[in-house]
Scaffold this active site. Structure first.
Site, mmCIF file in Angstrom:
data_model
loop_
_atom_site.group_PDB
_atom_site.id
_atom_site.type_symbol
_atom_site.label_atom_id
_atom_site.label_comp_id
_atom_site.label_asym_id
_atom_site.label_seq_id
_atom_site.Cartn_x
_atom_site.Cartn_y
_atom_site.Cartn_z
ATOM 1 N N ASN A 38 -4.159 -9.473 -2.935
ATOM 2 C CA ASN A 38 -5.386 -8.603 -2.482
ATOM 3 C C ASN A 38 -6.322 -8.328 -3.712
ATOM 4 O O ASN A 38 -7.503 -8.343 -3.366
ATOM 5 C CB ASN A 38 -4.556 -7.167 -2.066
ATOM 6 C CG ASN A 38 -3.983 -7.453 -0.641
ATOM 7 O OD1 ASN A 38 -4.137 -8.440 0.170
ATOM 8 N ND2 ASN A 38 -3.239 -6.242 -0.621
ATOM 9 N N ASP A 258 -5.671 -1.283 -4.006
ATOM 10 C CA ASP A 258 -6.284 -2.654 -4.712
ATOM 11 C C ASP A 258 -7.648 -2.824 -4.646
ATOM 12 O O ASP A 258 -8.132 -3.400 -5.653
ATOM 13 C CB ASP A 258 -5.781 -3.886 -3.858
ATOM 14 C CG ASP A 258 -3.977 -3.832 -3.641
ATOM 15 O OD1 ASP A 258 -3.388 -3.370 -4.902
ATOM 16 O OD2 ASP A 258 -3.317 -3.998 -2.623
#
Length: 316
Positions: A38, A258
């Site tokens: 991610n 993320d």
């Protein structure tokens, strides 16, 4: 040269087609997950050059992940397929308020076949930042050795080491996480952590106390993520409490951290001031939670600029 390289386990993430307890969900949609991947996707969409080191099952799911990542512009030259180890899976349960529970199926992860000897020193020599998370060492003991070797190579070739504890208590105990992750902190240059995670590692969850404690370890850039309350960061003698950016609608919180990390690393690489860097990260986090999926909400650079009001969106 890559701006950022990372090491981790990519997974197939099955997202429910309806909200509520998973036992009552009848359909799932195949997506892609994994914190490190991610992060790589988020950075690539911002225009950074990213490289991913991993192992995937030599199966349809592994090939799907590999092709997806390549399509995002991620360098997959150091990711290989292995036989006998199925690509890992997770299933998500999403409640109406956006809260998520994850159920993992990753006991025989393909990444267990990656050893310290497999790391290519030349790949580290041609990068700027090594990003690691606390998920990777929780999968297996061999991963701790891989991380140690990766940090050694990063230090040798003057890469900044970025670290997100990303503690998953379904994968190991608080005691196990504290023992391993506390040994990593003194080797970190950029810390991107949640307050609750730091409470597990160092026994403190007040952002200002966390900053004071980890500063003494030699960590130069510190960002404490506080979800809907924004973030607190410290760099070069300056501490800033960055206010949150309001999300249009919260539907899935997975991947927000993320996205924040990608935004902060982008700011660091572009030598932005601390306040601008944190606000950029907060903005991306607020955009991610408005979209269902681990990485579907990670925005492109121009989309973040639209959210910031720097450019105007033309509809037609």
């Amino acid at each position: 040269m890559n701006d950022i390289i990372t090491i981790g386990e990519a997974m197939i993430a099955f997202s429910p087609q309806s909200n509520g307890p998973m036992r009552f969900v009848n359909g799932f949609e195949k997506k892609i997950g994994g914190a490190e991947l991610n992060l790589a996707i988020g950075c690539a969409r911002l225009g950074l050059k990213t490289g991913y080191i991993s192992r995937l099952g030599n199966d349809e799911f592994g090939k799907y992940i590999y092709n997806f990542a390549r399509g995002e512009g991620i360098d997959m030259s150091h990711t290989e397929f292995v036989d006998g180890y199925p690509t890992s899976l997770n299933f998500k349960e999403i409640m109406a308020d956006g809260n998520v529970r994850t159920f993992y199926y990753r006991d025989k992860s393909p990444t267990l076949t990656l050893t310290p000897e497999d790391l290519d020193e030349a790949y580290f020599k041609d990068a700027k930042i090594l990003h690691l998370t606390g998920i990777y060492p929780a999968i297996g003991d061999i991963h701790i050795e891989v991380m140690e070797k990766a940090i050694e190579l990063a230090k040798k070739h003057n890469l900044l080491v970025s670290f997100d504890p990303n503690i998953r208590l379904k994968m190991w105990t608080k005691e196990e996480a504290r023992k391993v992750l506390s040994s990593i902190l003194p080797k970190v240059d950029i810390l991107l952590a949640g307050a609750e995670e730091m409470d597990i590692i160092i026994g403190e969850k007040d952002p200002n106390v966390i900053i004071e404690k980890v500063k003494s370890m030699g960590i130069s850039f510190i960002a404490v993520k506080q979800g809907s309350e924004g973030s607190v960061g410290h760099y070069n003698g300056e501490t800033i409490d960055a206010k949150p950016v309001k999300a249009n609608k919260v539907v899935d919180t997975v991947g927000a951290g993320d996205g924040f990390n990608a935004g902060v690393l982008y700011g660091i690489l572009n030598e932005w001031p601390l306040g601008k860097t944190l606000h950029f990260g907060n903005t991306i986090g607020s955009m991610v939670v408005s979209v269902v999926g681990d990485n579907e909400g990670l925005p492109y650079y121009e989309e973040v600029r639209e959210k910031l009001g720097e450019i105007e969106r033309i509809e037609r």
